[in-house]
Design a protein around this motif. Structure first.
Motif, PDB file in Angstrom:
ATOM      1  N   LEU A  33     -41.552  21.731 104.398  1.00 18.37           N
ATOM      2  CA  LEU A  33     -41.973  23.129 104.382  1.00 18.37           C
ATOM      3  C   LEU A  33     -40.782  24.082 104.387  1.00 18.37           C
ATOM      4  O   LEU A  33     -40.724  25.023 103.589  1.00 18.37           O
ATOM      5  N   ILE A  34     -39.829  23.853 105.273  1.00 15.29           N
ATOM      6  CA  ILE A  34     -38.712  24.794 105.374  1.00 15.29           C
ATOM      7  C   ILE A  34     -37.704  24.624 104.242  1.00 15.29           C
ATOM      8  O   ILE A  34     -36.775  25.433 104.117  1.00 15.29           O
ATOM      9  N   SER A  35     -37.912  23.606 103.406  1.00 14.31           N
ATOM     10  CA  SER A  35     -37.036  23.408 102.242  1.00 14.31           C
ATOM     11  C   SER A  35     -37.641  23.954 100.957  1.00 14.31           C
ATOM     12  O   SER A  35     -37.001  23.895  99.899  1.00 14.31           O
ATOM     13  N   ARG A  36     -38.853  24.484 101.025  1.00 20.10           N
ATOM     14  CA  ARG A  36     -39.458  25.030  99.819  1.00 20.10           C
ATOM     15  C   ARG A  36     -38.602  26.182  99.289  1.00 20.10           C
ATOM     16  O   ARG A  36     -38.182  27.057 100.062  1.00 20.10           O
ATOM     17  N   PRO A  37     -38.316  26.204  97.994  1.00 18.55           N
ATOM     18  CA  PRO A  37     -37.424  27.221  97.422  1.00 18.55           C
ATOM     19  C   PRO A  37     -37.813  28.648  97.766  1.00 18.55           C
ATOM     20  O   PRO A  37     -36.944  29.480  98.058  1.00 18.55           O
ATOM     21  N   ALA A  38     -39.103  28.955  97.734  1.00 21.73           N
ATOM     22  CA  ALA A  38     -39.538  30.316  98.039  1.00 21.73           C
ATOM     23  C   ALA A  38     -39.175  30.710  99.461  1.00 21.73           C
ATOM     24  O   ALA A  38     -38.760  31.847  99.725  1.00 21.73           O
ATOM     25  N   TRP A  39     -39.313  29.766 100.394  1.00 23.32           N
ATOM     26  CA  TRP A  39     -38.990  30.047 101.798  1.00 23.32           C
ATOM     27  C   TRP A  39     -37.483  30.157 101.991  1.00 23.32           C
ATOM     28  O   TRP A  39     -37.004  31.066 102.690  1.00 23.32           O
ATOM     29  N   VAL A  40     -36.724  29.267 101.388  1.00 24.41           N
ATOM     30  CA  VAL A  40     -35.265  29.307 101.505  1.00 24.41           C
ATOM     31  C   VAL A  40     -34.727  30.649 100.994  1.00 24.41           C
ATOM     32  O   VAL A  40     -33.860  31.268 101.623  1.00 24.41           O
ATOM     33  N   LYS A  41     -35.257  31.117  99.868  1.00 22.59           N
ATOM     34  CA  LYS A  41     -34.817  32.389  99.309  1.00 22.59           C
ATOM     35  C   LYS A  41     -35.200  33.553 100.211  1.00 22.59           C
ATOM     36  O   LYS A  41     -34.401  34.471 100.442  1.00 22.59           O
ATOM     37  N   LEU A  42     -36.411  33.524 100.747  1.00 25.66           N
ATOM     38  CA  LEU A  42     -36.855  34.582 101.656  1.00 25.66           C
ATOM     39  C   LEU A  42     -35.960  34.671 102.885  1.00 25.66           C
ATOM     40  O   LEU A  42     -35.563  35.761 103.314  1.00 25.66           O
ATOM     41  N   ARG A  43     -35.665  33.539 103.465  1.00 29.83           N
ATOM     42  CA  ARG A  43     -34.832  33.510 104.670  1.00 29.83           C
ATOM     43  C   ARG A  43     -33.428  34.016 104.388  1.00 29.83           C
ATOM     44  O   ARG A  43     -32.790  34.641 105.236  1.00 29.83           O
ATOM     45  N   ALA A  44     -32.937  33.757 103.185  1.00 32.74           N
ATOM     46  CA  ALA A  44     -31.587  34.163 102.834  1.00 32.74           C
ATOM     47  C   ALA A  44     -31.497  35.647 102.486  1.00 32.74           C
ATOM     48  O   ALA A  44     -30.509  36.325 102.819  1.00 32.74           O
ATOM     49  N   GLU A  45     -32.531  36.160 101.818  1.00 30.45           N
ATOM     50  CA  GLU A  45     -32.460  37.522 101.279  1.00 30.45           C
ATOM     51  C   GLU A  45     -33.309  38.539 102.038  1.00 30.45           C
ATOM     52  O   GLU A  45     -33.108  39.746 101.871  1.00 30.45           O
ATOM     53  N   GLY A  46     -34.259  38.078 102.832  1.00 23.01           N
ATOM     54  CA  GLY A  46     -35.186  39.002 103.462  1.00 23.01           C
ATOM     55  C   GLY A  46     -36.289  39.380 102.490  1.00 23.01           C
ATOM     56  O   GLY A  46     -36.315  38.939 101.347  1.00 23.01           O
ATOM     57  N   ILE A  47     -37.219  40.196 102.955  1.00 19.13           N
ATOM     58  CA  ILE A  47     -38.331  40.623 102.108  1.00 19.13           C
ATOM     59  C   ILE A  47     -37.862  41.740 101.183  1.00 19.13           C
ATOM     60  O   ILE A  47     -37.371  42.773 101.649  1.00 19.13           O
ATOM     61  N   LYS A  48     -38.006  41.501  99.900  1.00 17.92           N
ATOM     62  CA  LYS A  48     -37.631  42.502  98.900  1.00 17.92           C
ATOM     63  C   LYS A  48     -38.769  42.640  97.898  1.00 17.92           C
ATOM     64  O   LYS A  48     -39.264  41.643  97.376  1.00 17.92           O
ATOM     65  N   GLY A  49     -39.168  43.843  97.626  1.00 16.98           N
ATOM     66  CA  GLY A  49     -40.188  44.060  96.622  1.00 16.98           C
ATOM     67  C   GLY A  49     -39.652  43.702  95.247  1.00 16.98           C
ATOM     68  O   GLY A  49     -38.452  43.797  94.986  1.00 16.98           O
ATOM     69  N   THR A  50     -40.523  43.290  94.385  1.00 24.05           N
ATOM     70  CA  THR A  50     -40.117  42.958  93.023  1.00 24.05           C
ATOM     71  C   THR A  50     -40.175  44.180  92.108  1.00 24.05           C
ATOM     72  O   THR A  50     -39.660  44.152  90.990  1.00 24.05           O
ATOM     73  N   ILE A  51     -40.820  45.232  92.600  1.00 25.55           N
ATOM     74  CA  ILE A  51     -40.916  46.492  91.847  1.00 25.55           C
ATOM     75  C   ILE A  51     -40.550  47.639  92.783  1.00 25.55           C
ATOM     76  O   ILE A  51     -41.047  47.715  93.904  1.00 25.55           O
ATOM     77  N   ASN A  52     -39.682  48.502  92.328  1.00 25.34           N
ATOM     78  CA  ASN A  52     -39.259  49.639  93.155  1.00 25.34           C
ATOM     79  C   ASN A  52     -40.283  50.759  93.117  1.00 25.34           C
ATOM     80  O   ASN A  52     -41.054  50.880  92.183  1.00 25.34           O
TER      81      ASN A  52
END
Length: 219
Positions: free
Chosen positions: A200-219
């Motif tokens: 679970l903690i190795s899923r790419p989506a989670w790894v990216k979230l943990r590294a970058e924080g929550i960011k919207g895809t549209i401003n």
């Protein structure tokens, strides 16, 4: 109209699991930052969106929804054919997901929260920790995880052999155990739990979230 997520940028608790579902489902969204320090979540305007004054909240073209697990279910259902399939289609498979989700809410979540409040929470505030209470709470969580070990010895994930929202809900609090130096989720005593949690903690989506924080895809 693009979906709006009202939250902070930190990946934790309810906003963390909503952000994960958005990432897994590849849903475009706008992040509306809520300044908790400035009490923006307690303003009259915000309280019309979330009457308890909390985050997260979503605004889907005028449809307002709060409570993270409800939001996750809504997104998984609305975008069923997009990104990772987080909800099965058959009645019986869906019932198994709801069964596992209920176990998380009634058993896993309360047990973890007891530990975090007494250990990590107090440590952050510089308050004395009641180690006896921590040990008692750890024993309670261990008993829950012993059952998880049996379940995960028969299947890959908590509701079967597919990753679902029942697994997603565990990201809300469990990652903070390791941050507090508690390695119970990856203990060698429960190899099936460790295998599941490491995946679970190795899923790419989670790894990216943990590294970058929550960011919207549209401003």
């Amino acid at each position: 109209m693009v979906l709006k997520l009202y939250a902070t940028s930190t990946v934790s608790s309810g906003k963390g699991i909503v952000a994960l579902v958005l990432a897994e489902k590849q849903i475009p969204f706008q992040l509306v930052l809520v300044d908790m320090g400035a009490k923006e979540h307690k303003t009259p305007e915000y309280l019309t969106k979330h009457p308890f004054g909390q985050v997260p909240v979503i605004d889907d073209d005028g449809f307002i929804l709060y409570e993270s697990r409800a939001i996750c279910r809504y997104l998984a259902e609305k975008y069923a054919d997009q990104g990772t399939a987080l909800l099965p289609k058959s009645l019986k498979e869906r019932a198994l997901v709801e069964q596992a989700a209920s176990v998380e809410l009634a058993n896993f979540f309360p047990a973890v929260m007891k530990i975090l409040k007494e250990s990590v929470g107090k440590a952050r505030r510089g308050l004395p920790i009641d180690q006896a209470l921590v040990d008692e709470s750890l024993a309670e969580l261990s008993a829950k995880l012993d059952v998880y070990e049996v379940i995960l010895g028969k299947q890959k994930y908590l509701a079967g052999d597919d990753f679902t929202i029942a697994d997603v809900f565990h990201y809300a609090v469990a990652p903070f155990l390791a941050e507090g130096g508690i390695d119970i989720m990856t203990s060698k005593e429960r190899p099936n739990v460790a295998r599941w949690w490491n995946e679970l903690i190795s899923r790419p989506a989670w790894v990216k979230l943990r590294a970058e924080g929550i960011k919207g895809t549209i401003n």
